[in-house]
Scaffold this active site. Structure first.
Site, PDB file in Angstrom:
ATOM      1  N   ASP A 154       0.814  -1.201   0.000  1.00 45.00           N
ATOM      2  CA  ASP A 154       0.000   0.000   0.000  1.00 45.00           C
ATOM      3  C   ASP A 154       0.856   1.264   0.000  1.00 45.00           C
ATOM      4  O   ASP A 154       1.788   1.395   0.805  1.00 45.00           O
ATOM      5  CB  ASP A 154      -0.907  -0.010   1.234  1.00 45.00           C
TER       6      ASP A 154
ATOM      7  N   GLU B 185       1.512  -0.139  -4.979  1.00 44.96           N
ATOM      8  CA  GLU B 185       0.736   1.072  -5.183  1.00 44.96           C
ATOM      9  C   GLU B 185       1.719   2.210  -4.947  1.00 44.96           C
ATOM     10  O   GLU B 185       2.295   2.318  -3.866  1.00 44.96           O
ATOM     11  CB  GLU B 185      -0.437   1.185  -4.213  1.00 44.96           C
TER      12      GLU B 185
ATOM     13  N   ASP C  12      -3.172   5.902 -13.240  1.00 44.35           N
ATOM     14  CA  ASP C  12      -3.280   6.765 -14.416  1.00 44.35           C
ATOM     15  C   ASP C  12      -4.314   6.223 -15.393  1.00 44.35           C
ATOM     16  O   ASP C  12      -5.123   6.981 -15.953  1.00 44.35           O
ATOM     17  CB  ASP C  12      -1.928   6.885 -15.122  1.00 44.35           C
TER      18      ASP C  12
END
Length: 583
Positions: free
Chosen positions: A260, A293, A314
């Site tokens: 994360d 991430e 994106d």
């Protein structure tokens, strides 16, 4: 034949098998530490080098224990494998990892190119047993990996998981460590990999005692949205998280980890070292996959022997703006959505060093294979961080949604679905917590309201209170009774095509170009196993012309007869996507 697995750690409690247990704690800020068991036994721990404390005491498996620091504060074990009644403040429990017998001893995972991910929240599907019950359904859908949102012990009975404070202890609200292992064993029986979302960038706001005895865990000179950064550059702190990664992979047989928000760790060198150590520990015969991430879009971290892929925000953000027209918050950076979407289809990242707000973001990524990017239409963040948790299916037409799913599942990136997406679930996914402290409950509630107050699309409605039980139950995905089975079959068929014609070649796929055909329509092509894969996608409400239709010899992968005939004549129908292979 069965097998037993354990990860040897320098931390925590290790049962010695003779009624005794070795306890060890790193507490460099302290002069003294004592052990307290719920049997009434207490013992002073002896001081070792560099802040370590240790004792060997009579303690059977199942005994609760905690540490008393400097004779005052009682704290749980930061390497606790299990917490008594799920209390982040209370007793940790002595466990015996070797007591669990694994059935599937031949499982070595699956190669990355076969990956189709299904992200889920364990609590929302009924705990570890609930996950186990839906595994046959996911296998029949063609999913090859489930990704669990974080499961580390958190305060209360319900939480997204990013408020965990004891990263080695599976949340008691979901079941026991043995329940988790049984679920993973069943997944492997069905050919499913199991990934876990881990949080190494912060601890939750309730139950984190590390600062009271190991201040080196935090770097006060670097700050994150959650406070001081984690001090992974300190060897003991960095190793604490490396051992955590190996613990899940070796002791629980997870097939991969999703890390994360690693941009908040702020130490790419440590990340590279973490990946190297994990790969070295598991060896060449086992497929273990590592996913980032990372808002930093650091392409240098991606590749064989490093991290397999990155969640590609994106792609999602550009596509979401193109689909919905939303342009507030972080979507404002995607104000030219078609240009940015096409760049993600050609090169991976949309931001490769350009300015994004006040700073530059990203690195060149065009040299990377599409397999280095995990694409998605929605996930827990993109749905749950909306004021009312609306899923994409409630924002766009069903035909447009299916065109977007075609792009997701038939392009040569690694696709990810969010729980309920296969049924076209319209159930919202809201942000939920279960904090007992009233001040913390108030702070979370008010923080959510302030977060959305400046959005013009937000009309001042009452934001669901994260701490209310109904906020959690509302987030349990439900099947769309009208179109659910149609959507399931649609996705199943796309995944089947993917496995047969696309997945085997994505490691070496390269873009052959992507171009706009209209305001919301485009064509994208990739070299794929000696052929060219081309997707024609029209997300708009009007038909568009195609100057160069595919050749008459094209082998069509997806599209009904009318759609294929129309595209062959040079007209791409509205809200449709088709795919073909050309030699």
């Amino acid at each position: 034949m069965t097998a037993r697995y354990v990860h040897a750690m320098p931390y925590g409690a290790r049962s010695l098998g003779d009624g005794r247990t070795r306890f060890r704690l790193w507490a460099p800020d302290l002069e003294s530490v004592s052990l307290e068991c719920d049997t009434g036994h207490t013992a002073a721990m002896r001081s070792l080098d560099d802040g370590w404390f240790e004792c060997i005491c009579p303690a059977e498996v199942g005994v609760g224990y905690r540490f008393r620091i400097d004779g005052s504060l009682a704290v749980p074990d930061p390497a606790s494998r299990r917490q008594r009644s799920g209390d982040v403040h209370g007793y940790s429990v002595v466990t015996d990892p070797l007591s669990f017998e694994w059935r599937n001893t031949a499982w070595n995972g699956r190669p990355w190119h076969e990956t189709v991910i299904y992200e889920l929240h364990v609590g929302a599907v009924g705990g570890f047993h609930g996950v186990e019950m839906i595994l046959p359904h996911l296998a029949s859908l063609g999913v090859t990996a489930i990704e669990l949102m974080p499961i580390a012990q958190f305060p209360g009975e319900r939480n997204w998981g990013y408020d965990g404070v004891l990263p080695y202890a599976p949340a008691a609200a979901y079941g026991s460590p043995e329940d988790l292992k049984a679920m993973i064993d069943t997944a492997h029986d069905l050919g499913l990999m199991v990934f876990l979302d881990v949080v190494y960038n912060h601890f939750g706001p309730d139950g984190n005692y590390l600062g009271a005895y190991a201040s080196r865990f935090f770097d006060e000179g670097a700050h994150t949205p959650w406070g001081a950064a984690i001090g992974v550059s300190s060897p003991q702190v960095g190793d604490y998280f490396v051992h955590n990664a190996l613990y899940w992979i070796q002791e629980f047989r997870f097939d991969g980890l999703r890390f994360d928000a690693v941009h908040a760790i702020g130490n790419p060198g440590w990340l590279a070292s973490l990946a190297s150590r994990v790969h070295a520990a598991v060896g060449p015969d086992r497929h273990v996959h590592l996913i980032l991430e990372n808002e930093g879009n650091q392409a240098n971290l991606l590749g064989r022997g490093r991290f397999d892929a990155q969640w590609n925000d994106d792609f999602h953000n550009a596509l979401h703006v193109l689909l919905t027209g939303e342009n507030e918050g972080y979507y404002a950076h995607y104000a030219s959505p078609m240009d940015k979407l096409l760049r993600t289809l050609r090169e991976g990242f949309a931001f490769q060093g350009e300015m994004m707000g006040p700073r530059r973001r990203g690195e060149p990524s065009g040299h990377l294979a599409p397999a280095r990017f995990v694409n998605f239409l929605q996930n827990h963040d993109q749905v749950g961080n909306r004021a009312f948790g609306e899923r994409l299916v409630t924002l766009i037409a069903p035909e447009t949604m299916e065109a977007a799913l075609t792009l997701l599942l038939l392009s040569p990136f690694v696709p990810m679905l969010f729980m309920g997406e296969e049924w076209g679930s319209r159930t919202p996914f809201l942000y939920f917590t279960d904090f007992a402290d009233e001040e913390l409950r108030d702070a979370v509630r008010e923080g959510r309201r302030k977060e959305f107050a400046e959005f013009t699309s937000f009309g001042g409605e009452e934001i669901p209170d994260p701490n209310e039980y109904d906020t959690f139950t509302t987030s349990i995905p439900k099947r769309d009774g009208t179109n659910g089975e149609h959507r399931r079959l649609f996705i199943r068929d796309l995944i089947s095509l993917r496995h047969k014609y696309i997945a085997p070649y994505i490691d070496d796929a390269r873009s052959l170009g992507a171009e706009a055909l209209g305001e919301r329509a485009f064509r994208a092509s990739w070299s794929l196993g000696g052929q060219a894969l081309t997707l024609f996608v029209n997300l708009g409400d009007t038909d568009v012309t195609i100057a160069q239709p595919p050749s008459p010899s094209a082998a069509w992968l997806h599209g009904d007869a009318a759609e294929i005939a129309s595209v062959s004549r040079g007209l791409l129908p509205a809200r449709r996507a088709v795919a073909c292979l050309e030699s």
